[in-house]
Design a protein around this motif. Structure first.
Motif, PDB file in Angstrom:
ATOM      1  N   ILE A  83       0.828  -1.206   0.000  1.00  0.00           N
ATOM      2  CA  ILE A  83       0.000   0.000   0.000  1.00  0.00           C
ATOM      3  C   ILE A  83       0.862   1.255   0.000  1.00  0.00           C
ATOM      4  O   ILE A  83       0.567   2.238  -0.697  1.00  0.00           O
TER       5      ILE A  83
ATOM      6  N   ARG B  11       0.574   4.194  -2.769  1.00  0.00           N
ATOM      7  CA  ARG B  11       0.236   5.567  -2.372  1.00  0.00           C
ATOM      8  C   ARG B  11       1.279   6.584  -2.842  1.00  0.00           C
ATOM      9  O   ARG B  11       0.940   7.720  -3.165  1.00  0.00           O
TER      10      ARG B  11
ATOM     11  N   ALA C 263      -1.112  -6.782  -4.948  1.00  0.00           N
ATOM     12  CA  ALA C 263      -2.267  -6.508  -4.093  1.00  0.00           C
ATOM     13  C   ALA C 263      -3.410  -7.462  -4.394  1.00  0.00           C
ATOM     14  O   ALA C 263      -4.040  -8.020  -3.473  1.00  0.00           O
TER      15      ALA C 263
ATOM     16  N   ILE D 210      -7.893  -0.185  -1.913  1.00  0.00           N
ATOM     17  CA  ILE D 210      -8.229   0.710  -0.807  1.00  0.00           C
ATOM     18  C   ILE D 210      -9.726   0.994  -0.853  1.00  0.00           C
ATOM     19  O   ILE D 210     -10.291   1.234  -1.913  1.00  0.00           O
TER      20      ILE D 210
ATOM     21  N   TRP E 200      -6.700  -2.467   2.267  1.00  0.00           N
ATOM     22  CA  TRP E 200      -6.466  -1.413   3.254  1.00  0.00           C
ATOM     23  C   TRP E 200      -7.676  -0.497   3.314  1.00  0.00           C
ATOM     24  O   TRP E 200      -8.247  -0.159   2.281  1.00  0.00           O
TER      25      TRP E 200
END
Length: 348
Positions: free
Chosen positions: A89, A93, A109, A262, A284
């Motif tokens: 993550i 990001r 992921a 996310i 997440w």
């Protein structure tokens, strides 16, 4: 392709109607916590930021524990797996992460999310993969490898793509299903063209399903396990719009799985409240949305970071987008690309 001309519109207030008073209270509490966190961003106070995010993480974990259909990787896996999720993550990001890296970490992921949904639970049912190796002396050599038998979980599934940013993640999930299937099952694909009106605020957001640019057949979706893989779940509006439209046309999904890198808490709550037998799997969870309905702290526009940005004058169609992925992706996901091409070209 369905010969329908109209566009289906869902409004934000329709989504909020699915939330309970307890949901609203939990969301308001998190919004207040994040407002306090923002105070430590300028000037940057690292210790206070760490403390605030730790508190919000525990709060979201407590909230999600009340919702069995919301599965957050970092909340439900063993502690040793959390570092892998955090690292993936953090790379996604980071604004310094380039296109190639973003694709690589997106693949990681979705492989993690696949395990969470399909293979993490222990089962005595096993399949065997028998592989012919390059070794031929003194005779042709073979190897045997055990994998979980998940045929009953995947053989009824259809990959539903809400286009653009969801295309490559959907191909990754379909590839994982093919790899675990005992008969190399390649999921059918249903392609939906859905957008939200980003000129609006979060409180009056609209979601528009364009049927003229979507490719699917109702009969192929009825009674199926529908899988949606979208990198971001901000409001849940796109998924709810698509599924509610299908249900209004008589489609009755057996189940719905929504996979996100996310998700905002609000999006997960809305989706699982609005749709029956729907489970959200997210790597997440982030606490809040801003006024434009973007996830905070978020990771930016995942579609543009995966696919590159289209010009407003010449947006790419689905076939052009696939071509731009290049030969490496085309070779790796050739079975999925054939299915997608059949869906698009066979229904035009």
């Amino acid at each position: 392709m369905e010969s329908l001309q109209e566009k289906i519109v869902l409004k934000a207030e329709d989504l909020d109607g699915y939330l309970t008073k307890e949901d609203q209270k939990d969301l308001t509490g998190l919004e207040n916590m994040y407002k306090e966190t923002l105070k430590h961003f300028d000037p940057v106070n690292k210790d206070s930021i760490v403390k605030s995010f730790d508190e919000m993480g525990h709060k979201m974990q407590d909230i999600c524990a009340k919702h069995p259909n919301i599965k957050v990787y970092s909340f439900v896996t063993e502690e040793g797996a959390h570092a892998e999720a955090s690292r993936v993550i953090s790379k996604l990001r980071d604004k310094k992460t380039d296109h190639a890296e973003f694709m690589y970490y997106s693949q990681r992921a979705y492989e993690m999310l696949f395990r969470l949904a399909y293979t993490d639970e222990h089962s005595d049912k096993k399949n065997h993969i028998i592989v012919k190796t390059p070794v031929t002396s003194p005779v042709q050599n073979y190897a045997v490898h055990k994998i979980p038998d998940i045929d009953d979980k995947i053989r009824n599934s259809v990959m539903c793509v809400m286009l653009r940013g969801a295309l490559l993640p959907s191909m990754i999930m379909s590839k994982e299903i093919e790899e675990y299937s005992s008969d190399d099952y390649v999921t059918p694909f249903a392609l939906f063209k859905i957008n939200r009106d980003d000129s609006r605020q979060e409180t009056d957001m609209q979601y528009i399903l364009n049927l003229k640019k979507s490719y699917f057949n109702f009969e192929d979706l009825d009674g199926k396990d529908l899988i949606f893989a979208d990198p971001m779940n901000a409001t849940g509006g796109s998924l709810v719009t698509v599924v509610k439209y299908l249900q209004a046309q008589g489609v009755k999904p057996k189940s719905i799985k929504f996979f996100n890198v996310i998700s905002a808490l609000k999006g997960s709550l809305r989706v699982t409240r609005a749709l029956e037998n729907c489970t959200c799997y997210t790597l997440w969870m982030d606490p809040v949305l801003n006024s434009k309905a973007y996830i905070m702290p978020g990771l930016g526009d995942a579609g543009d970071r995966l696919n590159g940005q289209d010009s407003s004058e010449t947006p790419r169609n689905i076939i052009q987008l696939i071509a731009d992925y290049g030969s490496n992706i085309a070779g790796l996901y050739r079975s999925q690309l054939r299915k997608i091409e059949q869906t698009v070209l066979g229904t035009m």
